[in-house]
Design an enzyme around this catalytic site. Structure first.
Site, PDB file in Angstrom:
ATOM      1  CB  CYS A   1      37.188  34.782  39.733  1.00 26.16           C
ATOM      2  SG  CYS A   1      36.789  33.649  41.087  1.00 26.16           S
TER       3      CYS A   1
ATOM      4  CG  HIS B   1      40.816  31.365  40.351  1.00 26.53           C
ATOM      5  ND1 HIS B   1      40.296  32.631  40.299  1.00 26.53           N
ATOM      6  CD2 HIS B   1      41.632  31.262  39.254  1.00 26.53           C
ATOM      7  CE1 HIS B   1      40.765  33.286  39.253  1.00 26.53           C
ATOM      8  NE2 HIS B   1      41.584  32.466  38.603  1.00 26.53           N
TER       9      HIS B   1
ATOM     10  CG  ASP C   1      43.012  33.558  35.517  1.00 26.79           C
ATOM     11  OD1 ASP C   1      42.184  34.148  36.230  1.00 26.79           O
ATOM     12  OD2 ASP C   1      43.924  32.847  35.990  1.00 26.79           O
TER      13      ASP C   1
END
Length: 473
Positions: free
Chosen positions: A277, A386, A407
């Site tokens: 991520c 995250h 996201d």
């Protein structure tokens, strides 16, 4: 210095005061006569009784007390100076009897007793008493030395404790660094290429991928790795432009909305699923900077989005050089790192995070327009485990704020729904996050805020080995 209470002499220490009258030739406190045999002996007592007898009391009524008489010129007590005149003899007998060898200060066999001034032990020999007092003084000196040794021991223990804490801190930092390497695929346990191939083999075994597709995608991946360029297969473009049109025509609940400049969305692939991520958010941020003319000069050597393995190699190069001097010299962007290290609202929320982002986008973009398509780059937002990219913020008619987030975990199939012209806003649920939705203990953001001057660039290259952040609150 200590002053003797008996003779008024200034001596070096309290121990010297105590020893000053041991073994000294006594003198009569009334007439000064000397030459008695030994200190505290009976001769001095007999001299006072013979030469200075107590006067007979004058007759008077029964029970009457005779007032004390004082004669001018009579000496005061040579030991303490408290009495004078006819009272001096009684005072000396009562208060300083031990110094005179008062009755009861012998053994009954005619031997004189000498009392230790430090512990009240009695001796029959003045030399023995002096040796005894010397032992006291040696013990006192040993005690002082013991205090010094205690201090040295305490300092040593504190030093050892500091070493232990530093060692534990270094061990924690090494463990955190290993976790960071594992999180971002830098621990040599597989990495992007190995994970990509392993996941494709698993897809083939499950019948979800044909063998020819496996070999084609493997060849494409190897080509991208060779050139260090992302293949673009996880990218979705045009979402910001679609959002701008949507807000201008729809959504009556929003009073104002501020959007960043154009951003491409990148989602995780088979090679970085579960840990990529951060890299994908970096690709989003870089895609926005490449579309912003303000950063053309500082990004003239970067025209395409680098692949994740290329970004990893850039990070490893930066680590080898101390942290990020190479990165600081390559990109001339001015960045802010803000640490929202604890909640600032009820129930673990972070309203000050929302306020900061609102100021970031609305500064220089204030006005009556409902939709503001700003020139601001998106914001990198992370918390433990995250990270996401902030591409805008809504101010709703009830005065609440709502972030718009890209996201990396959202697949491109879902993001492409936002590009439809007839969208009813349902797909915006993928992007919207209200204050109550962000309840992690801590958040950090990285915001690009302009281009560095030459002087700022030189200073950043010098200071880039240590990253600092602004803490809020």
């Amino acid at each position: 210095m200590r002053v003797c209470d008996l003779c008024g002499q200034a001596l070096a220490s309290e121990a010297a005061v105590r020893r000053a009258h041991l073994g000294r030739q006594p003198r009569c406190p009334l007439c000064g006569a000397a030459a008695f045999a030994a200190p505290g002996c009976d001769e001095l007592r007999r001299h006072i009784e013979a030469a200075h007898p107590e006067p007979e009391p004058e007759p008077g009524p029964p029970g009457a007390r005779r007032p004390p008489e004082r004669a001018e010129g009579l000496p005061e007590c040579p030991f303490c100076g408290e009495a004078a005149g006819r009272e001096l003899e009684a005072h000396v007998r009562a208060r300083h009897g031990l110094l005179l060898g008062a009755p009861g200060a012998d053994t009954g066999n005619g031997e004189q007793l000498y009392e230790c001034p430090m512990c009240s032990l009695t001796c029959t020999n003045i030399q023995i008493l002096e040796e005894h007092v010397d032992l006291h003084l040696e013990e006192h000196s040993f005690s002082e030395g013991g205090n010094i040794r205690d201090l040295e021991l305490a300092q040593w223990l504190q030093t050892e404790e500091d070493k232990r804490q530093r060692s534990e801190k270094e061990e924690r930092e090494r463990e955190e660094f290993k976790k960071l390497q594992r999180q971002y695929g830098l621990d040599n346990s597989g990495g992007y290429k190995q994970q990509f191939l392993k996941n494709m083999e698993r897809e083939v075994d499950r019948g979800r991928m044909q063998p020819f597709e496996y070999h084609k995608r493997k060849a494409d991946m190897m080509e991208c790795l060779a050139f260090g360029i992302d293949d673009g297969k996880t990218k979705t473009s045009g979402v910001i432009e679609a959002l701008c049109k949507y807000y201008q025509n729809e959504n009556k609940d929003v009073r104002h909305v501020w959007l960043s400049t154009g951003v491409d969305h990148f989602h995780s692939s088979l090679g970085d699923r579960g840990w990529g991520c951060g890299y994908r958010n970096f690709q989003m941020l870089l895609s926005s900077l490449l579309q912003n003319s303000l950063y053309n000069d500082c990004l003239r050597d970067t025209t395409l989005i680098p692949s994740i393995p290329k970004i990893q190699s850039m990070i490893e190069d930066a680590w080898r050089e101390g942290f990020d001097p190479h990165g600081a010299s390559h990109f001339n962007n001015r960045c802010q790192i803000i640490d929202f290290h604890k909640p600032t609202g009820p129930m673990g929320t972070h309203p000050r995070l929302f306020d900061w982002i609102l100021r970031y986008y609305s500064t220089d973009n204030e006005g009556g327009a409902k939709v503001a398509c700003t020139s601001k780059p998106p914001i990198y937002l992370q918390h433990q485990g995250h990270s996401r990219t902030v591409v805008g913020i809504e101010e709703r008619k009830n005065k609440t704020l709502c972030l718009l987030l890209f996201d990396p975990g959202c697949p491109s199939q879902e993001m492409q729904k936002l590009l439809k012209q007839n969208s009813d806003g349902t797909s915006l649920k993928l992007l919207r996050k209200f204050v109550g939705s962000l309840k992690e203990k801590q958040y950090q953001i990285v915001a690009v805020d302009g281009v560095l001057s030459l002087e700022e660039k030189a200073a950043r290259c010098h200071d880039s080995q240590v990253l600092t952040s602004e803490k809020i609150p």
